[in-house]
Structures are given as structure tokens and as C-alpha cells.
Design an enzyme around this catalytic site. Structure first.
Site, PDB file in Angstrom:
ATOM      1  CG  ASP A 158      -1.882  -1.104   1.317  1.00 38.19           C
ATOM      2  OD1 ASP A 158      -1.566  -2.178   0.791  1.00 38.19           O
ATOM      3  OD2 ASP A 158      -2.955  -0.916   1.908  1.00 38.19           O
ATOM      4  CG  ASN A 183      -9.407  -2.200   0.508  1.00 40.88           C
ATOM      5  OD1 ASN A 183      -8.180  -2.152   0.427  1.00 40.88           O
ATOM      6  ND2 ASN A 183     -10.053  -1.673   1.538  1.00 40.88           N
ATOM      7  CG  HIS A 184      -8.549   2.353  -0.015  1.00 43.07           C
ATOM      8  ND1 HIS A 184      -9.108   3.476   0.556  1.00 43.07           N
ATOM      9  CD2 HIS A 184      -8.374   1.469   0.998  1.00 43.07           C
ATOM     10  CE1 HIS A 184      -9.247   3.292   1.853  1.00 43.07           C
ATOM     11  NE2 HIS A 184      -8.801   2.077   2.154  1.00 43.07           N
ATOM     12  CG  HIS A 210      -6.318  -5.373   3.106  1.00 41.20           C
ATOM     13  ND1 HIS A 210      -7.008  -4.260   2.692  1.00 41.20           N
ATOM     14  CD2 HIS A 210      -7.228  -6.157   3.766  1.00 41.20           C
ATOM     15  CE1 HIS A 210      -8.273  -4.362   3.070  1.00 41.20           C
ATOM     16  NE2 HIS A 210      -8.428  -5.500   3.732  1.00 41.20           N
ATOM     17  CG  ASP A 233     -26.931  30.235   2.827  1.00 36.31           C
ATOM     18  OD1 ASP A 233     -25.853  30.559   2.285  1.00 36.31           O
ATOM     19  OD2 ASP A 233     -28.049  30.491   2.334  1.00 36.31           O
ATOM     20  CG  ASN A 285     -22.904  33.278   1.116  1.00 37.71           C
ATOM     21  OD1 ASN A 285     -23.729  32.428   1.450  1.00 37.71           O
ATOM     22  ND2 ASN A 285     -22.026  33.100   0.143  1.00 37.71           N
ATOM     23  CG  ASP A 309     -24.732  31.411  -1.526  1.00 40.00           C
ATOM     24  OD1 ASP A 309     -25.182  30.698  -0.591  1.00 40.00           O
ATOM     25  OD2 ASP A 309     -23.655  31.185  -2.105  1.00 40.00           O
TER      26      ASP A 309
END
Length: 736
Positions: A177, A238-239, A470, A688, A690, A692
Site C-alpha cells: 500500500d 480495496n481502495h 492491506h 448559509d 452569505n 446565497d
């Protein structure tokens, strides 16, 4: 003559003192080494337990989303939010894919100072790419797409299992890995040399996720694969799975580095990952694969299955109507066509639920029957499907027939299910010391296999050694099963600086593994053993405290069960039992108590309220947000971010307020907890800032902090946040 002390007596006296001093020093040193080793082990256990718990959560979430896909009407908001991650679009012609990924209209500006590529690639260009990435330069999206497209074309020509020999080069290098840690790959090339005709390499999966340079590692490996197709071999890990990438960082990395063409790059990588070979056999005696084997692993079956059908190893592929082969890749027609048959499978599975078996169906062990929270009107859905199917019959030239008794098994052929299980075991399994083969409950997928399974498998296939990856190992490698299984991990400092070495293996004609260890960070080379262990221990305890504090409410409830008189204190034994009952990390809590709890009463009891009284989860205007909602957000932040990434279908990094509300509704169903619309709206309005009408995912995830007024916790986000331990509520069904 006097009775004075002779020189001999003095010598023996001093000699005795010296021996006693040496014994004391030796005893102290042995105790010091034992304590250091004990600290290393529990530090390692903390890191690994939390990492695997996160993998459990990822699989549980994907199972849940798959359940929604199979049980919601196609027009429902919830299904529309997530349907795109299950639409594999494999039915398109190759020519259509090539048009979609076409790079020719992408212009490279004159100010671009990165590497330029021409095809076919040369050795000089591949080496130049390595040097460019070493100097923090980025490859232009035109060249990246072209490189990926050429890689896809090559991979489609390769077998599922590569077979290579040491007789030509005399030595083959195998790497485990890398997980996006470019520094490790550069160090391997520095110590061992770059791939060439004389220096073949096998890279054993998990190239991406967690680290910050995953795309650079992929581009380097793919470049050398194109230059040396007979000397560079890549196995799938597996990734190498777009669903896993949503949680562990690779999706976000690509979209950050390639803002304009990131979506196309990710889609092409999704195809590439599905075409990566599954294993490599060296000299017909050594098998190299990413995860492992099970009691049913069959190399002959693995060699002939269609690996590209398994876009994600977390879910078996669906049967599709082959008549839809002319559908374009941007059309949803294929989803509707093959989905038209699915309602009958749903009807059967909802009305006559099949209990899950212990081994064959373990992957679904944590998939709950969510039907008590998700109300599905089957008759209404049938009527909708009948109308859709009538419309499709003309196109598909198929008689309009109904088969309400269609079984679950008719949708997944026996062969497809067996193939999927083979791939799942190959990518996700781990060895164990005990004999036998049991479900891998720690990771949530694959199995644990014992030395007897290894022996039988090697004898059956006339092999002598399995090299797999792994699992992170402290020394970078580890032999087990009578030295017939070698685990190899090449990402050093994986959990933190100093946590582990990396390693690669050189294999000659004698097939005796020669292991080379290294540590990529220069910082660790400047630390003593004591300093290194101390640093890693502090990092592990920080992560553990984050986990404990994020479960504050559940822990207090657990403490109260031992505190019937509501005194606010519990004994050490009860404290340890309560913490394990909530966290499920199988850690030595009694031993860790002194590291985690700084205060005790005079009677040696633990004041659990005092333990938490410094804790606060803070966010923007957090006074206006329900604290229990904040705790839920922090505890499940990785799961929540994964859902956000799924909902963000255009990969813009923003979601609408309505999608934000739908995401929280999904999370509330997933966790089987009530989150009111009013609480969600208050949170949305607060975030939120701002006004928008949209929410920046990154800002939202970074807006919340766990803070400890005693500064025992550092600020910031841990890679291990969001584990599966909180999801034990989902395990109530006796059939699961």
C-alpha cells in the site's frame, strides 16, 4: 598479626556491589523496554481499531444506500439523490467512452510550466513526470486525460491474473500500500531504482486515499506501465473503488486539483480501477494479491470472470438487459429499463424476507430492514412500473409479461454472486492465527482465514507463498502462517510520524523474500526511540479522546447504569466497562485510564461529569443550534461528508439548501434517530452565512470543532473521525 581487611576482601566487596548495580540496571532496562513495547502496542491498537471501525461505517452506509435504491420509487427525492453512484453505464460502446473522455479540445496555455507529454510515452517523459511531481508541479488536465485514456486501453488487454518470471530480470520488486504518500514512492525509487527492463515492479494495490498525492502516484505508475507494459504490474486494492474514495479523500483531492475536468478524470478512473488486474503470479509459485483468500477462493474462477463488471467491490453487479447496448452514457434509460424488472424482486423480498446466512451473506450483516422507517406503497410502485414498462416494451421489443413471483436469486445469477464474493474476499480479507475461515467483523467485509486455509489453498494451486498487503504493520512487513503468508505495507508513518516503517520486497529466482525497510520522513530519523514512541502515543490518545468526547451523551447514559444513586461517580472497573459498551474498540481501558482521566476522587472513584465538563463542540453561532444535533454532526461527520459528496452530483463542492435538508433526512433514517425539520432548517440557515441559497461542503465540515479548555485536544479534523461504533443500534434485527 592484625585482623585487617585484605585486598581480596575489598575486591569481593566492591565486586558484589558492582554486580548488584548491574542487576538493578538490567532490571530497570528490561522494565523500560517492556513499558515502551506496551505503549507501542496499545498505541497501535488504538489507531487500528478506529481505522477498521471507519471501514465498517463505510460498508454499512453503502449497504443502506443500496437498500434505498432497491426500495424507493424512481421518482422519489431520496432515490434521485443517490442513484448516480449506482449507475455504472457499462453498456456504452467503447467509442462513446472515448468521445466522452476526449482531451483534444482542451488547450494547454503558454504559461503552463509543468511536464508536456507526447504519445507513445518515452522513458525520459516518465522520469520527467517523477521529477515534476517531486518539485510539486501538476500535470495539465489535457495530458492527464490522455495518459489515463491510454492506460484504460492497455488495461483492457491484460488478463485478470498476470503471470511473470524472474528468469529475465533475475529480481522482481514488490510494493505494498502507498495510500497517496508520494514521499514513500520517491524513496523506493531512490533506494531501488525506477522501473525498467532490468528492474520490474509489482505494485499491490491501494495506491490512493488518505495521503495527499494519490493522483500523482497513479499518473507515475500508469506512465511506467505504458512505457514498460511487460515489466510493471498493478494489482487492484480495496481502495481502487469510487465508493470508498468518497470517504477517504481521493475524490476530493482530484476535484480540488482539477477543478474544470475533475469529474471526467474521476469517471475515467472509475473505469480504470475496474480493469486493474486482480493478482500476479511469480514463477508459478508466489501469489501476489491485495487482501487475501477465503476457504472458497478459486484462482481458476478469478482468472475467467469479467473483472470490469465490478465497478465497486462493495455491491454485486445487477443483471442488465443486453438490448440496451445502444444507450448513450449520459442517458438514464438503462437505469429505468433494468430497474423495471426490479420491483418484482422488491415485492418478494419485502413480503417474504430471507434470513441472512452466517458466511455467504456476511457482507449484508449490518443491512437493516429499514422498512419500518421507509414507507413504500408497493401497489402504487407496481402501477408506476407497469406504465414505464409499457413505454419501454416498444423500444425493447419485449412482450409485456408480469412475473410477480420472480425470486431474489433470479436477479443475481449464482455465478455473478459467487464471482462477487471471490473479488470481495480477495480485496478485503485478513489472515488470523486461529484455524478456519470466519467473517471479518472488524472491517465489515471479506473474511479472516487461518493457516489451515493457507495450507489447503497453496497445495491446491501448487504454490509456496502468498504476498499480500492491506494491513499496516509496524515494521512494514510481517510473516505469518509458518512464513507462508507475507504482509507488505509500503506507506511509512501511516498513522503519524514514527508510527510505522514502510517496506518493499525483492524476489529472486530462489523465491526467498528479501525485505527492505525504510522511513520516509526525515523528522523521525532525528528522534530517539523514546521520543518517537511518545509522539505517536500522544497522537493516538488525541484521536481516542476525540472519539470519547464525540460520544459524550451515550457515555453518560452508560455511566448512569452503574450509578444507580446518581452520585456522579463510578469505580474504575465500571468506568472501563461503560466505555467499552459504548465504543466497542476492544482497548485496555483500565490501563489507559491514567492517560484519559486526569482526576479521581479521594476514594479512587471517577467523577464522570467532571471528566466531560470542559468539553464543548463549537461551530458558527453554535448557541443557536441544538447541542444534541451538534454532537450528532460531529460524531458522524465522515458519514455526513460522504453523503454530501454523493449528493453533490456535479462535483461542484456546493449543494442546495433542499439537498442539504434531504441529506440530513437520509442521515436520520440511517441512524434511526429523529431530527426535526425545524432543527435542520435552523442549522441550514446558520451555515448559509452569505444567504446565497447554497452550502459549501468544505466550509461546513471545517466549521465545527471539538475543543477542550484544558488544551488536551489539538484543533482540527482527524482522519479517523466517523466510526461505526455508534451504529450498534442498527443491529437489533435477529435475522441480521
Amino acid at each position: 598479626m592484625g585482623c585487617g581487611v585484605t585486598k581480596s576482601d575489598q575486591f569481593h566487596k566492591h565486586s558484589g556491589k558492582a554486580i548488584r548495580a548491574a542487576v538493578l540496571i538490567q532490571r530497570w532496562y528490561r522494565q523500560y523496554v517492556a513499558r515502551t513495547e506496551m505503549r507501542r502496542r496499545y498505541t497501535w491498537h488504538i489507531f487500528q481499531s478506529i481505522e477498521y471501525s471507519g471501514e465498517q461505517a463505510q460498508i454499512k452506509l453503502y449497504n443502506f444506500l443500496g437498500y434505498l435504491m432497491d426500495n424507493f420509487t424512481p421518482s422519489s427525492n431520496e432515490r434521485n439523490l443517490i442513484s448516480h453512484i449506482f449507475r455504472e453505464n457499462d453498456i456504452c460502446r467503447d467509442a462513446e467512452w472515448e468521445r466522452y473522455f476526449c482531451y483534444k479540445k482542451i488547450e494547454v496555455p503558454e504559461i503552463y510550466s509543468g511536464p508536456h507529454l507526447t504519445f507513445p510515452l518515452t522513458v525520459e517523459q516518465a522520469v520527467g513526470l517523477v521529477e515534476a511531481f517531486r518539485n510539486k508541479k501538476q500535470l495539465h488536465s489535457r495530458y492527464a486525460l490522455q495518459l489515463l485514456l491510454e492506460t484504460w486501453k492497455l488495461l483492457r488487454m491484460l488478463p485478470n491474473i498476470n503471470r511473470i518470471s524472474t528468469c529475465h530480470s533475475k529480481e522482481i520488486t514488490i510494493c505494498g500500500d502507498l495510500h497517496g504518500q508520494l514521499e514513500d514512492l520517491l524513496l523506493i525509487f531512490y533506494k531501488n531504482g525506477m522501473p525498467s527492463l532490468e528492474k520490474p515492479y509489482v505494485f499491490n494495490g491501494d495506491f490512493v486515499d488518505r495521503g495527499k498525492d494519490s493522483i500523482e502516484i497513479l499518473l507515475i505508475l500508469f506512465a511506467f506501465l505504458l512505457v514498460y507494459p511487460s515489466d510493471v504490474y498493478l494489482n487492484r486494492g480495496n481502495h481502487e473503488d469510487h465508493i470508498v474514495n468518497l470517504r477517504y479523500g481521493f475524490t476530493k483531492e482530484v476535484l480540488t486539483k482539477y477543478k474544470m475536468h475533475g469529474k471526467r478524470i474521476l469517471k475515467l478512473l472509475q473505469k480504470i480501477f475496474s480493469w486493474l488486474p486482480l493478482a500476479t503470479v511469480i514463477d508459478q509459485k508466489v501469489l501476489v494479491l491485495h487482501g487475501g483468500i477465503s476457504d472458497s477462493t478459486d484462482l481458476n474462477l478469478l482468472a475467467r470472470l469479467d473483472r470490469h463488471n465490478y465497478i465497486s467491490a462493495l455491491r454485486p453487479p445487477k443483471k442488465r438487459n443486453q438490448s440496451s447496448a445502444s444507450t448513450s452514457m449520459d442517458s438514464d434509460l438503462d437505469e429505468d429499463v433494468w430497474g423495471a424488472n426490479r420491483i418484482f424482486q422488491r415485492r418478494a423480498s419485502l413480503t417474504f424476507p430471507k434470513p441472512l446466512g452466517a458466511r455467504d451473506c456476511f457482507h449484508n450483516r449490518s443491512l437493516q430492514d429499514f422498512s419500518d422507517r421507509i414507507k413504500v406503497n408497493v401497489e402504487t410502485e407496481l402501477e408506476i412500473r407497469r406504465r414505464r414498462r409499457s413505454a419501454f416494451n416498444a423500444v425493447m421489443k419485449e412482450p409485456e409479461t408480469e412475473t410477480p413471483t420472480l425470486s431474489f436469486d433470479s436477479v443475481y445469477s449464482d455465478n455473478a454472486k459467487e464471482e462477487w464474493k471471490q473479488i470481495l474476499d480477495l480485496l478485503w480479507s485478513d489472515p488470523m492465527a486461529q484455524e478456519g475461515c470466519v467473517p471479518n467483523e472488524v472491517r465489515g467485509g471479506g473474511c479472516y482465514w487461518g493457516p489451515d486455509i493457507t495450507e489447503d489453498f497453496l497445495n491446491k494451486h501448487n504454490l509456496q507463498l502468498i504476498i499480500r498487503s492491506h494491513e499496516c504493520k509496524q515494521d512494514g512487513y510481517e510473516f505469518c502462517h509458518n512464513r507462508k503468508v507475507l504482509t507488505l505495507f509500503s506507506a511509512s508513518n501511516y498513522y503519524d510520524v514514527g508510527s510505522n516503517r514502510g517496506a518493499y520486497v525483492k524476489l529472486g529466482p530462489d523465491l526467498v523474500p528479501y525485505v527492505v525497510q525504510y522511513q520516509a520522513s526525515s523528522m523521525i530519523r532525528e528522534l530517539t526511540v523514546r521520543q518517537s514512541v511518545g509522539r505517536t502515543e500522544r497522537s493516538a490518545l488525541k484521536v481516542l479522546r476525540e472519539q470519547l468526547f464525540a460520544h459524550k451523551s451515550d457515555l453518560i447514559c452508560a455511566f448512569k447504569k452503574f450509578d444507580s444513586e446518581n452520585t456522579g461517580v463510578v469505580s474504575l472497573n465500571d468506568w472501563a466497562s461503560a466505555v467499552e459498551s459504548v465504543m466497542h474498540l476492544d482497548l485496555p481501558w483500565r490501563m489507559l485510564r491514567c492517560q484519559l482521566v486526569t482526576r479521581k476522587t479521594s476514594e479512587g472513584m471517577i467523577d464522570y461529569y467532571d471528566w466531560f465538563n470542559e468539553l464543548a463542540i463549537i461551530g458558527p453561532n453554535s448557541d443557536n443550534i441544538d447541542q444534541s444535533l451538534l454532537e450528532t454532526l460531529y460524531r458522524h461527520r465522515s458519514t455526513l461528508e460522504t453523503i454530501f459528496r454523493i449528493v453533490d452530483t456535479d462535483n461542484s463542492g456546493f449543494i442546495t439548501m433542499e439537498d442539504f435538508r434531504q441529506t440530513w433526512k437520509l442521515l436520520s433514517v440511517y441512524l434511526k434517530m429523529e431530527i426535526t425539520d425545524e432543527a435542520i432548517s435552523d442549522l441550514a440557515v446558520t451555515i448559509d452565512s452569505n444567504q446565497d441559497g447554497s452550502i459549501d461542503i468544505d466550509e461546513f465540515m471545517e466549521a465545527f470543532r471539538l475543543t477542550d479548555k484544558k488544551s488536551r485536544l489539538e484543533r482540527g479534523r482527524s482522519m479517523f473521525m466517523g466510526t461505526a461504533t455508534d451504529l450498534t443500534k442498527l443491529e437489533g434485527d435477529p435475522n441480521i
